[in-house]
Scaffold this motif. Structure first.
Motif, PDB file in Angstrom:
ATOM      1  N   PRO A 304       6.502   5.152   6.808  1.00  0.00           N
ATOM      2  CA  PRO A 304       6.153   4.271   5.678  1.00  0.00           C
ATOM      3  C   PRO A 304       4.728   4.592   5.219  1.00  0.00           C
ATOM      4  O   PRO A 304       3.796   4.552   6.024  1.00  0.00           O
ATOM      5  CB  PRO A 304       6.249   2.865   6.276  1.00  0.00           C
ATOM      6  N   LEU A 305       4.544   4.911   3.938  1.00  0.00           N
ATOM      7  CA  LEU A 305       3.230   5.316   3.451  1.00  0.00           C
ATOM      8  C   LEU A 305       2.510   4.264   2.605  1.00  0.00           C
ATOM      9  O   LEU A 305       1.326   4.433   2.290  1.00  0.00           O
ATOM     10  CB  LEU A 305       3.335   6.603   2.617  1.00  0.00           C
ATOM     11  N   TRP A 306       3.193   3.188   2.257  1.00  0.00           N
ATOM     12  CA  TRP A 306       2.537   2.177   1.415  1.00  0.00           C
ATOM     13  C   TRP A 306       1.439   1.471   2.208  1.00  0.00           C
ATOM     14  O   TRP A 306       1.699   0.882   3.255  1.00  0.00           O
ATOM     15  CB  TRP A 306       3.545   1.147   0.903  1.00  0.00           C
ATOM     16  N   MET A 307       0.222   1.503   1.702  1.00  0.00           N
ATOM     17  CA  MET A 307      -0.912   0.849   2.358  1.00  0.00           C
ATOM     18  C   MET A 307      -1.226  -0.459   1.627  1.00  0.00           C
ATOM     19  O   MET A 307      -2.263  -0.618   0.990  1.00  0.00           O
ATOM     20  CB  MET A 307      -2.135   1.777   2.362  1.00  0.00           C
ATOM     21  N   THR A 308      -0.293  -1.407   1.720  1.00  0.00           N
ATOM     22  CA  THR A 308      -0.418  -2.660   0.974  1.00  0.00           C
ATOM     23  C   THR A 308      -1.270  -3.705   1.685  1.00  0.00           C
ATOM     24  O   THR A 308      -1.654  -4.697   1.089  1.00  0.00           O
ATOM     25  CB  THR A 308       0.978  -3.243   0.692  1.00  0.00           C
ATOM     26  N   ASP A 309      -1.545  -3.494   2.969  1.00  0.00           N
ATOM     27  CA  ASP A 309      -2.434  -4.411   3.688  1.00  0.00           C
ATOM     28  C   ASP A 309      -3.022  -3.657   4.871  1.00  0.00           C
ATOM     29  O   ASP A 309      -2.693  -2.491   5.132  1.00  0.00           O
ATOM     30  CB  ASP A 309      -1.705  -5.676   4.140  1.00  0.00           C
ATOM     31  N   ALA A 310      -3.923  -4.311   5.582  1.00  0.00           N
ATOM     32  CA  ALA A 310      -4.634  -3.653   6.682  1.00  0.00           C
ATOM     33  C   ALA A 310      -3.683  -3.191   7.778  1.00  0.00           C
ATOM     34  O   ALA A 310      -3.856  -2.100   8.346  1.00  0.00           O
ATOM     35  CB  ALA A 310      -5.687  -4.595   7.254  1.00  0.00           C
ATOM     36  N   ALA A 311      -2.680  -4.007   8.097  1.00  0.00           N
ATOM     37  CA  ALA A 311      -1.750  -3.656   9.166  1.00  0.00           C
ATOM     38  C   ALA A 311      -0.950  -2.405   8.817  1.00  0.00           C
ATOM     39  O   ALA A 311      -0.763  -1.519   9.668  1.00  0.00           O
ATOM     40  CB  ALA A 311      -0.811  -4.824   9.447  1.00  0.00           C
ATOM     41  N   ARG A 312      -0.481  -2.314   7.571  1.00  0.00           N
ATOM     42  CA  ARG A 312       0.293  -1.141   7.168  1.00  0.00           C
ATOM     43  C   ARG A 312      -0.586   0.108   7.101  1.00  0.00           C
ATOM     44  O   ARG A 312      -0.142   1.208   7.444  1.00  0.00           O
ATOM     45  CB  ARG A 312       0.962  -1.400   5.823  1.00  0.00           C
ATOM     46  N   SER A 313      -1.826  -0.060   6.671  1.00  0.00           N
ATOM     47  CA  SER A 313      -2.743   1.084   6.641  1.00  0.00           C
ATOM     48  C   SER A 313      -3.006   1.590   8.047  1.00  0.00           C
ATOM     49  O   SER A 313      -3.037   2.807   8.299  1.00  0.00           O
ATOM     50  CB  SER A 313      -4.063   0.678   5.968  1.00  0.00           C
ATOM     51  N   ALA A 314      -3.194   0.670   9.000  1.00  0.00           N
ATOM     52  CA  ALA A 314      -3.422   1.067  10.393  1.00  0.00           C
ATOM     53  C   ALA A 314      -2.182   1.734  10.978  1.00  0.00           C
ATOM     54  O   ALA A 314      -2.290   2.707  11.739  1.00  0.00           O
ATOM     55  CB  ALA A 314      -3.824  -0.146  11.220  1.00  0.00           C
TER      56      ALA A 314
END
Length: 326
Positions: A304-314
């Motif tokens: 998953p590449l969507w960086m929609t929040d801090a958790a997904r970016s991490a």
């Protein structure tokens, strides 16, 4: 277990979010001194002189993001900034009426310009700037040389990248992008050493042409990437055949690259064939392109590449680190 030594090549909003994700992934691993583990080589091709002050848009975006003071809605500048000074500067007929600078942002530019006038190099200025906030990363400009990006548009007119991007919103067809002075530039102190000593080098999902492109164009950077023992892992800035933000598709078209995850991977190329990548993270939406990426000699991984929040970016950063085995 020792903290991995990570180098990220980054610029722009995508780069800022990804760097935040890498820092978050390190913290999730229990690494307290992330600044000792994480080095960010920042694009300075966006830099310019305006109204007598030196602007470094990508440097500032990443600095502000790591400091937690960035304007997340606009994607640039300081949160809660005002524009009183900018209005006064423009009332005097100075600056660009279509290029807005916040008052707090201008404070950064004035401090930077003063230090440069005092004889500090851009790398030394950035080190001083980074001392204001606990950024949790070491930031290095790609070079201390001024190699501002120029755009040659259809018809031969040349303008600064910021004018083409901000004023014209990339609507003028570009013939090519240039960085005058690049042939004589050298990597900023610490850049080559950081790449050589890294456990992994990550290419952020930044604009491949005007954010990552200038970093790779600095003489010596590609050689450093070719000789490092660290795996080089890139993250696609294309999801589902579309750019995530900005006008990167226009930039890619100008250099003859299709707006697709596989095409950008081929543009960077495999290290085994003289390029820069060992592995490439594709979005789940682009999983069908994995075979094409593998055919180019680059190991594909789907995440998953969507960086929609801090958790997904991490989580994305952790996937990139996992791809490198660190």
């Amino acid at each position: 277990m020792a903290a991995p030594r990570i180098v990220v090549l980054a610029g722009g909003v995508g780069g800022s979010r990804f760097v935040l994700g890498v820092r978050g992934a390190l913290r999730a691993r229990g690494i307290a001194d992330t600044a000792a583990a994480l080095t960010v080589v920042v694009n300075t091709g966006d830099d310019l002189w305006l109204s007598g002050v030196r602007l470094q848009p990508d440097v500032d975006s990443i600095t502000y993001a790591l400091a937690g003071v960035n304007d997340t809605e606009r994607g640039w500048g300081r949160e809660g900034d005002t524009e009183r000074v900018n209005a006064e500067v423009q009332a005097w007929g100075s600056g660009w009426p279509w290029f807005t600078l916040g008052d707090l942002d201008l404070g950064t530019h004035l401090a930077r310009t003063g230090w440069l006038r005092d004889g500090l190099t851009p790398a030394q200025v950035l080190e001083r700037m980074a001392g204001r906030w606990p950024l949790g990363a070491r930031l290095l400009p790609m070079t201390d040389a001024e190699v501002d990006t120029q755009v040659v548009v259809d018809g031969g007119t040349t303008m600064h990248f910021q004018e083409w991007w901000t004023r014209h919103r990339a609507t003028l067809a570009p013939e090519r992008f240039e960085n005058p002075g690049m042939d004589a530039a050298v990597p900023a102190p610490g850049v080559v050493e950081a790449i050589a000593e890294a456990d992994v080098v990550l290419v952020a999902p930044s604009n491949p042409v005007v954010s990552i492109g200038p970093i790779l164009a600095v003489p010596g950077v590609r050689d450093a990437l070719a000789t490092t023992v660290a795996p080089v892992v890139g993250v696609s800035p294309i999801i589902g055949g579309r750019v995530v933000r900005g006008m990167a598709d226009v930039c890619l078209a100008a250099i003859g690259v299709e707006t697709s995850a596989a095409a950008v991977a081929r543009h960077y190329g495999a290290r085994s064939a003289g390029g820069v990548l060992d592995a490439w993270l594709l979005a789940e939406e682009d999983a069908a392109a994995a075979e094409e990426v593998a055919g180019a000699g680059i190991r594909p991984l789907v995440a998953p590449l969507w960086m929609t929040d801090a958790a997904r970016s991490a989580a994305l950063a952790e996937a990139a680190l996992g791809a490198a085995g660190v």
